[in-house]
Write a protein that holds these residues in place. Structure first.
Motif, PDB file in Angstrom:
ATOM      1  N   LEU A 124       0.815  -1.221   0.000  1.00  0.00           N
ATOM      2  CA  LEU A 124       0.000   0.000   0.000  1.00  0.00           C
ATOM      3  C   LEU A 124       0.848   1.270   0.000  1.00  0.00           C
ATOM      4  O   LEU A 124       0.309   2.378   0.016  1.00  0.00           O
ATOM      5  N   GLY A 125       2.173   1.109   0.001  1.00  0.00           N
ATOM      6  CA  GLY A 125       3.049   2.275  -0.105  1.00  0.00           C
ATOM      7  C   GLY A 125       3.767   2.683   1.161  1.00  0.00           C
ATOM      8  O   GLY A 125       4.532   3.650   1.164  1.00  0.00           O
ATOM      9  N   TYR A 126       3.534   1.992   2.261  1.00  0.00           N
ATOM     10  CA  TYR A 126       4.231   2.318   3.509  1.00  0.00           C
ATOM     11  C   TYR A 126       5.649   1.746   3.468  1.00  0.00           C
ATOM     12  O   TYR A 126       5.903   0.735   2.824  1.00  0.00           O
ATOM     13  N   ASP A 127       6.545   2.412   4.179  1.00  0.00           N
ATOM     14  CA  ASP A 127       7.910   1.924   4.258  1.00  0.00           C
ATOM     15  C   ASP A 127       8.521   2.316   5.594  1.00  0.00           C
ATOM     16  O   ASP A 127       7.916   3.062   6.366  1.00  0.00           O
ATOM     17  N   HIS A 128       9.718   1.823   5.856  1.00  0.00           N
ATOM     18  CA  HIS A 128      10.387   2.105   7.127  1.00  0.00           C
ATOM     19  C   HIS A 128      11.866   2.374   6.903  1.00  0.00           C
ATOM     20  O   HIS A 128      12.703   2.043   7.725  1.00  0.00           O
ATOM     21  N   ILE A 129      12.176   3.010   5.770  1.00  0.00           N
ATOM     22  CA  ILE A 129      13.567   3.294   5.442  1.00  0.00           C
ATOM     23  C   ILE A 129      14.153   4.327   6.407  1.00  0.00           C
ATOM     24  O   ILE A 129      15.260   4.174   6.893  1.00  0.00           O
ATOM     25  N   ASN A 130      13.382   5.375   6.706  1.00  0.00           N
ATOM     26  CA  ASN A 130      13.882   6.345   7.685  1.00  0.00           C
ATOM     27  C   ASN A 130      13.049   6.249   8.968  1.00  0.00           C
ATOM     28  O   ASN A 130      11.992   5.629   8.988  1.00  0.00           O
ATOM     29  N   ASP A 131      13.547   6.867  10.027  1.00  0.00           N
ATOM     30  CA  ASP A 131      12.923   6.722  11.349  1.00  0.00           C
ATOM     31  C   ASP A 131      11.485   7.237  11.381  1.00  0.00           C
ATOM     32  O   ASP A 131      10.627   6.625  12.012  1.00  0.00           O
ATOM     33  N   ASP A 132      11.219   8.357  10.725  1.00  0.00           N
ATOM     34  CA  ASP A 132       9.856   8.905  10.737  1.00  0.00           C
ATOM     35  C   ASP A 132       8.875   7.960  10.059  1.00  0.00           C
ATOM     36  O   ASP A 132       7.779   7.700  10.566  1.00  0.00           O
ATOM     37  N   ASP A 133       9.267   7.430   8.893  1.00  0.00           N
ATOM     38  CA  ASP A 133       8.404   6.481   8.181  1.00  0.00           C
ATOM     39  C   ASP A 133       8.215   5.205   8.999  1.00  0.00           C
ATOM     40  O   ASP A 133       7.121   4.634   9.032  1.00  0.00           O
ATOM     41  N   ALA A 134       9.290   4.757   9.639  1.00  0.00           N
ATOM     42  CA  ALA A 134       9.213   3.546  10.457  1.00  0.00           C
ATOM     43  C   ALA A 134       8.241   3.750  11.617  1.00  0.00           C
ATOM     44  O   ALA A 134       7.442   2.854  11.927  1.00  0.00           O
ATOM     45  N   MET A 137       4.683   3.574  10.208  1.00  0.00           N
ATOM     46  CA  MET A 137       4.313   2.213   9.807  1.00  0.00           C
ATOM     47  C   MET A 137       4.133   1.311  11.027  1.00  0.00           C
ATOM     48  O   MET A 137       3.165   0.561  11.111  1.00  0.00           O
ATOM     49  N   GLU A 138       5.063   1.372  11.965  1.00  0.00           N
ATOM     50  CA  GLU A 138       4.959   0.540  13.161  1.00  0.00           C
ATOM     51  C   GLU A 138       3.728   0.907  13.980  1.00  0.00           C
ATOM     52  O   GLU A 138       3.047   0.020  14.513  1.00  0.00           O
ATOM     53  N   GLY A 139       3.421   2.193  14.076  1.00  0.00           N
ATOM     54  CA  GLY A 139       2.228   2.612  14.811  1.00  0.00           C
ATOM     55  C   GLY A 139       0.961   2.053  14.183  1.00  0.00           C
ATOM     56  O   GLY A 139       0.046   1.606  14.892  1.00  0.00           O
ATOM     57  N   LEU A 140       0.912   2.065  12.861  1.00  0.00           N
ATOM     58  CA  LEU A 140      -0.240   1.503  12.164  1.00  0.00           C
ATOM     59  C   LEU A 140      -0.318  -0.008  12.364  1.00  0.00           C
ATOM     60  O   LEU A 140      -1.401  -0.559  12.603  1.00  0.00           O
ATOM     61  N   GLU A 141       0.812  -0.684  12.291  1.00  0.00           N
ATOM     62  CA  GLU A 141       0.831  -2.135  12.528  1.00  0.00           C
ATOM     63  C   GLU A 141       0.302  -2.463  13.923  1.00  0.00           C
ATOM     64  O   GLU A 141      -0.515  -3.381  14.090  1.00  0.00           O
ATOM     65  N   ILE A 142       0.763  -1.733  14.920  1.00  0.00           N
ATOM     66  CA  ILE A 142       0.322  -1.970  16.303  1.00  0.00           C
ATOM     67  C   ILE A 142      -1.191  -1.794  16.397  1.00  0.00           C
ATOM     68  O   ILE A 142      -1.884  -2.630  16.986  1.00  0.00           O
ATOM     69  N   LYS A 143      -1.707  -0.731  15.803  1.00  0.00           N
ATOM     70  CA  LYS A 143      -3.153  -0.456  15.824  1.00  0.00           C
ATOM     71  C   LYS A 143      -3.936  -1.566  15.128  1.00  0.00           C
ATOM     72  O   LYS A 143      -4.961  -2.042  15.643  1.00  0.00           O
TER      73      LYS A 143
END
Length: 166
Positions: A124-134, A137-143
């Motif tokens: 869907l376009g999410y990534d975790h290459i940099n800390d802000d994106d991570a 993405m991690e917050g959404l995964e947790i939710k």
């Protein structure tokens, strides 16, 4: 009303590994639907479950990294004007997922859910290459995992849970 009751999901589940102790097709379907945004009408994707050899080969070919990884995501690269629901493909290595669940003392189905949701978010376009994106993405995964009554996968004993993935 379930947020996905109107979502048409075409899921091609390919099993190219030992099929013992795999989650059901219904589980995979539920996890993908959980990751899709509310209001999405249609989605198509393939999930291919593979062994370590295939995962390692594709990880080297597409990411230049040695060894197998838990999930590789291959987003569909289609022109927007086509307006097709194709998200892309996920390649998940069964042995890596099983090994990580044991190492991280997680329930196996919970870890499968996390990996499928994580990979779908990549499509869907999410990534975790940099800390802000991570962090996003991690917050959404947790939710999303909380909606499935699965605890935070990034707790201290699990902090390496997605270190070797795309």
């Amino acid at each position: 009303m379930n947020k996905h009751s109107a979502t048409e999901l075409e899921l091609d589940l390919q099993v190219a590994c030992d099929n013992q102790h795999l989650p059901s097709a219904a589980h995979f379907r539920e996890w993908v639907l959980t990751a899709l945004p509310a209001g999405r009408q249609d989605a198509e994707l393939t999930i291919r479950l593979v062994d370590e050899a295939e995962s390692a080969e594709l990880n080297a070919q597409y990411r230049g990294k040695n060894g197998p990884t838990n999930v590789l995501s291959f987003p569909a690269d289609l022109p927007a004007e086509l307006n097709l629901p194709l998200l892309g493909d996920l390649l998940i290595c069964k042995q890596v997922v099983e090994r990580e669940a044991i190492q991280q003392t997680k329930a196996l189905l919970d870890h499968w859910a996390h990996i499928v949701i994580h990979g779908t978010l990549h499509l869907l376009g999410y990534d975790h290459i940099n800390d802000d994106d991570a962090e996003v993405m991690e917050g959404l995964e947790i939710k999303l995992l909380q909606q499935l009554h699965i605890s935070n996968p990034y707790t201290p004993q699990c902090e390496d849970s997605t270190q070797n993935h795309e």
